[in-house]
Design an enzyme around this catalytic site. Structure first.
Site, PDB file in Angstrom:
ATOM      1  N   GLU A 158       0.847  -1.194   0.000  1.00 28.65           N
ATOM      2  CA  GLU A 158       0.000   0.000   0.000  1.00 28.65           C
ATOM      3  C   GLU A 158       0.879   1.239   0.000  1.00 28.65           C
ATOM      4  O   GLU A 158       1.861   1.304   0.739  1.00 28.65           O
ATOM      5  CB  GLU A 158      -0.904   0.019   1.234  1.00 28.65           C
ATOM      6  CG  GLU A 158      -1.716   1.312   1.390  1.00 28.65           C
ATOM      7  CD  GLU A 158      -2.627   1.290   2.611  1.00 28.65           C
ATOM      8  OE1 GLU A 158      -3.043   0.183   3.026  1.00 28.65           O
ATOM      9  OE2 GLU A 158      -2.913   2.371   3.143  1.00 28.65           O
ATOM     10  N   GLU A 163      -2.817  11.278   2.412  1.00 32.23           N
ATOM     11  CA  GLU A 163      -3.799  10.869   3.406  1.00 32.23           C
ATOM     12  C   GLU A 163      -3.868  11.993   4.433  1.00 32.23           C
ATOM     13  O   GLU A 163      -2.843  12.593   4.773  1.00 32.23           O
ATOM     14  CB  GLU A 163      -3.373   9.556   4.056  1.00 32.23           C
ATOM     15  CG  GLU A 163      -4.408   8.944   4.954  1.00 32.23           C
ATOM     16  CD  GLU A 163      -3.992   7.568   5.453  1.00 32.23           C
ATOM     17  OE1 GLU A 163      -4.888   6.794   5.806  1.00 32.23           O
ATOM     18  OE2 GLU A 163      -2.779   7.277   5.500  1.00 32.23           O
TER      19      GLU A 163
END
Length: 282
Positions: A158, A163
């Site tokens: 990932e 974010e």
């Protein structure tokens, strides 16, 4: 006649501006040896291009509050808008006395969207770039990230290019540790250090440079995280290196959950606005 002439002139001006923007996108990193191989500029109003994006549906991960559905994503005025909405409707997956967090919720309190290129577009190595504006209100968890096409998470790898939650932006990379748990390489930056609420009102450019040696994550050309691929191998599964395979892109606006915080004081509907997503390769 004058009205028609003005309308034609406006159309020609807009068309030329669009072509100029496309030319800039194609040549932006030419000096670094990159060529544009894929992009979505979200230039047509309506649903996102089905050749590029599909959608997640339902309650998906991290015990987040939102129910994902495609209706919360649309293009308008050159932007992709992922809209989180407050609602009150029955959870179609509700099961009385279930221990599963997806099933034990009687109602859906929020809806949003997660767009993915899985099964449509994927890439190994390159420069991935997004220009977007995120709301930094409490409880919101927008993300621009990738997952590997092979292997179960976290062995597939990932990369969180962008974010945000709880007042900070994050640049994360994950694979598997020796004990089978998740191995995180994570860097954070407080939004207060970048300019606080004024920063949050502007568009910013998030970028990943990924090659055979390392992965580097940036915001507005500020390097947040650089990690060697040698450190990112799966410690418990040497046969699958998560970052020596193709990855697909995800764009989402999550709410609450394990990391997102409490949205009770945040106004809805709320938006994650994306100007473009581009992928360059050498």
């Amino acid at each position: 006649m004058q009205y028609i002439f003005c309308s034609i002139l406006i159309f020609i001006t807009a068309f030329c501006a669009l072509k100029e923007a496309q030319n800039v996108a194609h040549s932006k990193y030419f000096g670094d040896g990159y060529q544009l191989v894929w992009a979505d500029e979200f230039s047509e109003d309506g649903p996102p291009n089905p050749k590029n994006w599909t959608y997640e549906h339902g309650f998906i991960r991290n015990e987040e509050l939102q129910w994902y559905q495609k209706e919360n994503a649309f293009c308008k005025n050159g932007l992709l808008i992922i809209e989180a909405r407050k609602t009150e409707e029955p959870n179609p997956d509700f099961v009385q006395d279930s221990k599963n967090w997806r099933e034990k919720r009687k109602n859906i309190d929020y809806t949003s969207a997660c767009l993915i290129t899985k099964g449509l577009k994927s890439w190994q190595y390159g420069r991935f770039e997004m220009r977007a504006r995120i709301d930094i209100s409490e409880g919101l968890w927008p993300a621009f990230w990738t997952l590997g096409i092979d292997g179960a998470w976290p062995a597939n790898g990932e990369i969180d290019i962008m974010e945000y939650y709880r007042g900070k932006i994050l640049a994360n990379i994950a694979s598997t540790a020796k004990d089978g748990k998740t191995k995180w390489f994570s860097k954070t930056k407080a939004v207060a250090e970048l300019g606080g609420k004024a920063w949050g009102k502007k568009f910013h450019v998030w970028r990943m440079d990924w090659d055979e040696q390392s992965i580097s994550l940036f915001v507005d050309d500020l390097l947040l995280n650089k990690t060697s691929l040698a450190d990112l191998d799966n410690d418990d599964r040497k046969g699958l290196h998560p970052f020596k395979q193709k990855h697909y892109i995800l764009l989402d606006l999550a709410i609450g959950g394990m990391n997102g915080g409490d949205p009770k004081n945040t106004k809805f509907p709320n938006r994650f606005e994306v100007d473009y997503v581009r992928v360059y390769q050498k």
